[in-house]
Scaffold this active site. Structure first.
Site, PDB file in Angstrom:
ATOM      1  CG  ASP A  37      82.860  28.823  59.480  1.00 41.70           C
ATOM      2  OD1 ASP A  37      83.728  29.721  59.489  1.00 41.70           O
ATOM      3  OD2 ASP A  37      82.097  28.609  60.436  1.00 41.70           O
ATOM      4  CG  ASP A  61      85.240  35.918  52.523  1.00 45.17           C
ATOM      5  OD1 ASP A  61      84.353  36.425  53.250  1.00 45.17           O
ATOM      6  OD2 ASP A  61      86.229  36.551  52.115  1.00 45.17           O
ATOM      7  CE1 TYR A 169      77.458  40.880  66.756  1.00 46.38           C
ATOM      8  CE2 TYR A 169      76.030  41.748  68.491  1.00 46.38           C
ATOM      9  CZ  TYR A 169      76.470  40.686  67.713  1.00 46.38           C
ATOM     10  OH  TYR A 169      75.928  39.440  67.886  1.00 46.38           O
ATOM     11  CE  LYS A 173      74.909  39.832  64.450  1.00 48.90           C
ATOM     12  NZ  LYS A 173      74.861  38.627  63.586  1.00 48.90           N
TER      13      LYS A 173
END
Length: 264
Positions: A37, A61, A169, A173
């Site tokens: 993370d 990253d 988004y 996805k």
């Protein structure tokens, strides 16, 4: 013995939300965990170690190929192998706010005809390219081991439900969902299974404070028949199923812990 006893799991986005809940759930089932993370993963490490399992945090990253490779290499260096990978790192918008809040506050400012190209690109870089490079690093290691494995991508119900004002988004996805299916097909004979979890609206930092925003919360609940937010633990339970032999004949699939969003 737990269902992941002796297994090693690599989890991106492991510092909070679904990633943290999945790390804890896996540890409860006997797994050791490597967390990647950009945010500090110290608290997740503490929670895993409290369960008497080992945990390692690597600042990662996921838009960096070198970082994704280094995360998996760190898991191998510490534990000797990787059995399960969960690609949970992701963002909702380039600005960091949730899509529902952005849509409630911004009118048509986030529509495709108005959105800034760099803002669109940033979401795809994290949510698609980052997942691809994470999956690739995991798959390469699992292929080298030669005894299979499970890769789980965190997609979203937005992979299938178009939301006006949330094009980066939704597109990202949908990309994760297609990436999952393609990799599942490519790896089907190797023993490596690739599946996805497509959460509905879930109480994570990504949508923190949404219940205090009447317009945003109303928009989320308008497509959620159970009329509540999901929990990170509910998403982690779906990840656990896909990580274990309970789903041994499943690959290229997406589970939807989404409060009934696909009942219609």
């Amino acid at each position: 013995m737990g269902s992941l006893q002796g297994k090693v799991a690599v989890i991106t986005g492991g510092a909070s939300g679904i990633g943290r809940a999945t790390a804890v759930r896996f540890a409860q089932e006997g797994a050791d965990v490597v967390l990647g993370d950009l945010a500090d993963g110290t608290e997740t490490v503490r929670l895993v170690e409290k369960l008497e399992r080992r945990a390692v945090f690597v600042r990662t990253d996921t838009t960096s190929e070198a970082d994704c490779d280094a995360l998996v290499a760190a898991a191998v260096a510490e534990f000797g192998r990787v059995d399960v990978g969960v690609a949970s790192a992701g963002i909702a918008t380039a600005a960091g706010m949730s899509n529902v809040e952005a849509r409630a506050a911004g009118g048509d400012a986030t529509h495709v005809v108005n959105i800034d190209t760099d803002a669109f690109r940033k979401v795809l870089d994290v949510n698609v390219l980052g997942v691809m490079m994470t999956d690739r690093a995991l798959a390469r290691q699992m292929l080298a081991q030669g005894d299979g494995g499970a890769i789980i991508n965190i997609a979203s119900s937005a992979a299938k439900i178009p939301l006006a004002g949330a094009s980066p988004y939704c597109v990202s996805k949908a990309g994760v969902w297609m990436l999952t299916k393609v990799m599942a097909l490519e790896l089907a004979t190797t023993g490596i299974r690739v599946n996805a979890v497509g959460p509905g609206y879930t109480a994570t930092p990504m949508i923190g404070g949404i219940e205090d925003n009447a317009a945003a919360y109303g928009a989320a609940m308008s497509i959620t028949p159970m009329n509540r937010l999901g929990t990170p633990e509910e998403q982690a339970a779906a990840c656990l199923f896909l990580a274990t032999d309970e789903s041994s004949f499943m690959t290229g699939q997406m589970l939807h812990p989404a409060g009934g969003q696909f009942t219609g």
